[in-house]
Design a protein around this motif. Structure first.
Motif, PDB file in Angstrom:
ATOM      1  N   TYR A   1      36.918  31.497  38.294  1.00  0.00           N
ATOM      2  CA  TYR A   1      36.777  32.174  39.583  1.00  0.00           C
ATOM      3  C   TYR A   1      37.004  33.675  39.423  1.00  0.00           C
ATOM      4  N   ASP A   2      36.356  34.273  38.434  1.00  0.00           N
ATOM      5  CA  ASP A   2      36.541  35.688  38.158  1.00  0.00           C
ATOM      6  C   ASP A   2      35.882  36.553  39.234  1.00  0.00           C
ATOM      7  N   LEU A   3      36.522  37.705  39.517  1.00  0.00           N
ATOM      8  CA  LEU A   3      35.903  38.728  40.346  1.00  0.00           C
ATOM      9  C   LEU A   3      35.059  39.641  39.466  1.00  0.00           C
ATOM     10  N   PRO A   4      33.952  40.175  39.973  1.00  0.00           N
ATOM     11  CA  PRO A   4      33.103  41.031  39.140  1.00  0.00           C
ATOM     12  C   PRO A   4      33.708  42.395  38.860  1.00  0.00           C
ATOM     13  N   GLU A   5      34.574  42.886  39.767  1.00  0.00           N
ATOM     14  CA  GLU A   5      35.186  44.202  39.593  1.00  0.00           C
ATOM     15  C   GLU A   5      36.427  44.291  40.462  1.00  0.00           C
ATOM     16  N   LEU A   6      37.245  45.323  40.216  1.00  0.00           N
ATOM     17  CA  LEU A   6      38.425  45.531  41.044  1.00  0.00           C
ATOM     18  C   LEU A   6      38.012  45.800  42.487  1.00  0.00           C
ATOM     19  N   PRO A   7      38.604  45.098  43.454  1.00  0.00           N
ATOM     20  CA  PRO A   7      38.309  45.403  44.857  1.00  0.00           C
ATOM     21  C   PRO A   7      38.694  46.842  45.181  1.00  0.00           C
ATOM     22  N   HIS A   8      38.028  47.423  46.176  1.00  0.00           N
ATOM     23  CA  HIS A   8      38.300  48.826  46.503  1.00  0.00           C
ATOM     24  C   HIS A   8      39.726  49.027  46.987  1.00  0.00           C
ATOM     25  N   ALA A   9      40.344  47.968  47.508  1.00  0.00           N
ATOM     26  CA  ALA A   9      41.713  48.078  48.004  1.00  0.00           C
ATOM     27  C   ALA A   9      42.744  47.636  46.968  1.00  0.00           C
ATOM     28  N   SER A  10      42.335  47.539  45.713  1.00  0.00           N
ATOM     29  CA  SER A  10      43.254  47.078  44.674  1.00  0.00           C
ATOM     30  C   SER A  10      44.453  48.010  44.565  1.00  0.00           C
ATOM     31  N   ASP A  11      45.607  47.439  44.224  1.00  0.00           N
ATOM     32  CA  ASP A  11      46.861  48.196  44.225  1.00  0.00           C
ATOM     33  C   ASP A  11      47.367  48.584  42.846  1.00  0.00           C
ATOM     34  N   ALA A  12      46.658  48.240  41.782  1.00  0.00           N
ATOM     35  CA  ALA A  12      47.165  48.548  40.431  1.00  0.00           C
ATOM     36  C   ALA A  12      45.999  48.769  39.482  1.00  0.00           C
ATOM     37  N   SER A  13      45.298  49.860  39.668  1.00  0.00           N
ATOM     38  CA  SER A  13      44.129  50.118  38.828  1.00  0.00           C
ATOM     39  C   SER A  13      44.471  50.908  37.577  1.00  0.00           C
TER      40      SER A  13
ATOM     41  N   ASP B   1      39.851  41.908  31.005  1.00  0.00           N
ATOM     42  CA  ASP B   1      38.986  40.927  30.349  1.00  0.00           C
ATOM     43  C   ASP B   1      38.634  39.802  31.308  1.00  0.00           C
ATOM     44  N   ALA B   2      39.458  39.608  32.339  1.00  0.00           N
ATOM     45  CA  ALA B   2      39.187  38.660  33.423  1.00  0.00           C
ATOM     46  C   ALA B   2      39.984  39.121  34.622  1.00  0.00           C
ATOM     47  N   LEU B   3      39.383  39.008  35.804  1.00  0.00           N
ATOM     48  CA  LEU B   3      40.009  39.478  37.033  1.00  0.00           C
ATOM     49  C   LEU B   3      39.925  38.354  38.055  1.00  0.00           C
ATOM     50  N   TYR B   4      41.083  37.988  38.643  1.00  0.00           N
ATOM     51  CA  TYR B   4      41.141  36.787  39.465  1.00  0.00           C
ATOM     52  C   TYR B   4      41.339  37.052  40.951  1.00  0.00           C
ATOM     53  N   LEU B   5      42.292  37.928  41.289  1.00  0.00           N
ATOM     54  CA  LEU B   5      42.656  38.128  42.687  1.00  0.00           C
ATOM     55  C   LEU B   5      43.244  39.529  42.813  1.00  0.00           C
TER      56      LEU B   5
ATOM     57  N   ALA C   1      47.921  20.186  47.496  1.00  0.00           N
ATOM     58  CA  ALA C   1      47.472  19.756  48.824  1.00  0.00           C
ATOM     59  C   ALA C   1      47.014  20.904  49.700  1.00  0.00           C
ATOM     60  N   VAL C   2      47.488  22.120  49.438  1.00  0.00           N
ATOM     61  CA  VAL C   2      47.072  23.277  50.240  1.00  0.00           C
ATOM     62  C   VAL C   2      46.008  24.055  49.463  1.00  0.00           C
ATOM     63  N   PRO C   3      44.983  24.583  50.161  1.00  0.00           N
ATOM     64  CA  PRO C   3      43.818  25.145  49.488  1.00  0.00           C
ATOM     65  C   PRO C   3      43.999  26.604  49.079  1.00  0.00           C
ATOM     66  N   GLY C   4      43.003  27.098  48.338  1.00  0.00           N
ATOM     67  CA  GLY C   4      42.934  28.513  48.017  1.00  0.00           C
ATOM     68  C   GLY C   4      43.483  28.858  46.646  1.00  0.00           C
ATOM     69  N   LEU C   5      42.893  29.904  46.041  1.00  0.00           N
ATOM     70  CA  LEU C   5      43.334  30.337  44.719  1.00  0.00           C
ATOM     71  C   LEU C   5      44.771  30.849  44.746  1.00  0.00           C
ATOM     72  N   TYR C   6      45.157  31.496  45.853  1.00  0.00           N
ATOM     73  CA  TYR C   6      46.524  32.007  45.935  1.00  0.00           C
ATOM     74  C   TYR C   6      47.543  30.874  45.948  1.00  0.00           C
ATOM     75  N   ASN C   7      47.153  29.689  46.478  1.00  0.00           N
ATOM     76  CA  ASN C   7      48.070  28.550  46.431  1.00  0.00           C
ATOM     77  C   ASN C   7      48.110  27.906  45.048  1.00  0.00           C
ATOM     78  N   ILE C   8      47.064  28.103  44.241  1.00  0.00           N
ATOM     79  CA  ILE C   8      47.148  27.723  42.829  1.00  0.00           C
ATOM     80  C   ILE C   8      48.227  28.558  42.156  1.00  0.00           C
ATOM     81  N   TYR C   9      48.227  29.864  42.443  1.00  0.00           N
ATOM     82  CA  TYR C   9      49.288  30.735  41.915  1.00  0.00           C
ATOM     83  C   TYR C   9      50.666  30.269  42.399  1.00  0.00           C
ATOM     84  N   ASN C  10      50.781  29.963  43.689  1.00  0.00           N
ATOM     85  CA  ASN C  10      52.071  29.527  44.229  1.00  0.00           C
ATOM     86  C   ASN C  10      52.554  28.251  43.554  1.00  0.00           C
TER      87      ASN C  10
END
Length: 474
Positions: free
Chosen positions: A202-214, A226-230, A284-293
């Motif tokens: 589930y890679d992102l193609p580039e850093l979002p414009h609102a990214s906080d650590a570029s 090398d891979a960007l997730y969230l 049981a709860v959805p979303g990539l951020y819940n995979i992190y949790n």
């Protein structure tokens, strides 16, 4: 305990006030009792934490701390451990003090063995100093409520100082996909355990414009991924100073997301003991951020010697905390309540719900009270443009105290007028929901994205109607 009358008075007062507030129906008593207890004994949190036989685990991060701490507490309880935990999400010193005072007996430790303490980002250094934790679990650092916390660097610098005071008897569990956490934890005396995503698909193609650590926090060189997730989380490296994502002790592979339905992943253990083989995990709860949790909770649980089966059972049967993708049936409609309090949280929720055409109306409620952050300029960093895709036909209702500002933002995002529907300013959210329900068919799905106080206001309206339990009762 009997040799410390001040502590005894503070604890007894907090217990009595919590019971009184709840019996009078004036709330959950999740903060005021602890505030008063700290006035009576300024060291009440230090003393209560010291009474936990197996110590305390502190969970902190901009996003996900309530869900992750509940997952971890559930894993410990499923392994027959007795846990004290500020489950209501009241995570300042007063709320933590109130929770421990309520759950620990006046004398001795009772059955409670270990504490799971969720803490606010700004309160983390003070809570760490007071609680002297056995484990510290750091999830992420994103921009959030600039009017309260300042820029991200302000929090990161305070965390770095706190982390560097940890002794070698403490274990620091960090999300190694976050360059902020990797950088600030370098050089700590604590034992460091890492977790992150590996080949999730589930890679992102580039850093979002609102990214906080570029850029690198060490040398300020732009980071390479090398891979960007969230947001800015991923397999990062600095081409100048060599800062990079360290090897992962626990990683998630083969992630399968399914909209708002449960997700699956493969848990892989690195070089820490090699105690478990690759294991399929259902969350049981959805979303990539819940995979992190879920991954964060499992990493901390393994540090605490929780067996694999209680971990898997907890995640498979996990019920969302109030407002964290909480599912409610109301007047024959199916509501999903999701807390969204900053650009990263909003973007990930929008990413999740727009992977396929929206099945029902979307309600977005934005308040600007103190607990939300009074500056709502961050709305322009949210990628609401995702909603403008022509595959989506359902309306988006702009609600809350700043609903008019939100409607303007949605207009600039490209939503046509027939889909961009502001609710009356100042209208209670529960009343606004009644109007929306009148316009939908029975059995419809309604997804609600709400800032913190908007969430509390809506749930209180639903609780007053007997639809849900009070948040502190969950």
């Amino acid at each position: 305990m009997t040799s410390d009358p001040r502590m005894l008075l503070a604890t007894a007062t907090s217990k009595a006030l919590t019971r009184g507030i709840r019996r009078l129906g004036r709330g959950g008593g999740t903060a005021l009792p602890g505030l008063l207890a700290n006035r009576i004994d300024p060291r009440i949190l230090d003393k209560l934490a010291a009474r936990l036989p197996d110590g305390a685990v502190i969970v902190a991060g901009t996003n996900g701390k309530t869900t992750t701490s509940r997952m971890l507490a559930g894993m410990l309880e499923a392994s027959c451990r007795h846990v004290a935990h500020n489950r209501s999400g009241s995570n300042l010193v007063s709320g933590i003090s109130a929770a421990l005072a309520e759950q620990l007996p006046l004398f001795g430790a009772g059955q409670v063995e270990i504490g799971v303490i969720e803490t606010d980002e700004n309160a983390l250094p003070d809570v760490m100093r007071r609680a002297k934790p056995r484990v510290v679990l750091l999830l992420n650092l994103f921009r959030d409520q600039l009017d309260r916390y300042g820029e991200l660097e302000t929090i990161a610098a305070a965390w770095q100082l706190a982390v560097h005071t940890l002794p070698d008897t403490t274990t620091l569990v960090i999300n190694a996909d976050d360059p902020n956490l990797v950088s600030l934890s370098a050089g700590t005396a604590a034992r460091v355990v890492t977790f992150g995503l590996g080949e999730p698909g589930y890679d992102l193609p580039e850093l979002p414009h609102a990214s906080d650590a570029s850029v690198c926090r060490v040398c300020e060189t732009p980071l390479v991924y090398d891979a960007l997730y969230l947001s800015h989380l991923g397999a990062f490296r600095c081409p100048n100073c060599g800062l990079r994502r360290p090897p992962l002790d626990y990683s998630a592979h083969g992630i399968a997301l399914d909209g708002v339905r449960p997700s699956t992943m493969i848990l892989r253990q690195g070089q820490v003991g090699r105690a478990i083989a690759d294991t399929r995990v259902e969350v049981a709860v959805p979303g990539l951020y819940n995979i992190y949790n879920a991954l964060a909770a499992m990493a901390a649980a393994r540090v605490l010697a929780v067996p694999l089966e209680p971990m898997l059972t907890t995640l498979r049967t996990f019920e969302a905390a109030f407002g964290r993708l909480e599912r409610i049936t109301f007047n024959g409609r199916h509501l999903t309540l999701a807390l969204a309090k900053n650009p990263v949280g909003f973007n990930e929720l929008l990413r999740m719900i727009t992977n396929e055409p929206l099945s029902g109306p979307l309600v977005i409620g934005v308040n600007d009270l103190y607990a939300d952050g009074t500056d709502v300029s961050w709305l322009w960093d949210v990628d609401f443009e995702m909603l403008a895709d022509e595959k989506h036909r359902q309306p988006a209702f702009a609600a809350g105290l700043r609903g008019d500002d939100l409607a303007v933002r949605l207009k600039y995002a490209g939503l046509p007028d027939e889909r961009n529907l502001p609710l009356a300013a100042g209208l209670p959210l529960a009343d606004g929901l009644d109007r929306i329900i009148e316009r939908t068919d029975e059995g419809a799905e309604i997804f609600l994205l709400l800032t913190y106080t908007a969430m509390l206001q809506l749930r209180q309206g639903l609780a007053d109607r007997g639809v849900v339990a009070e948040f502190w009762q969950q």
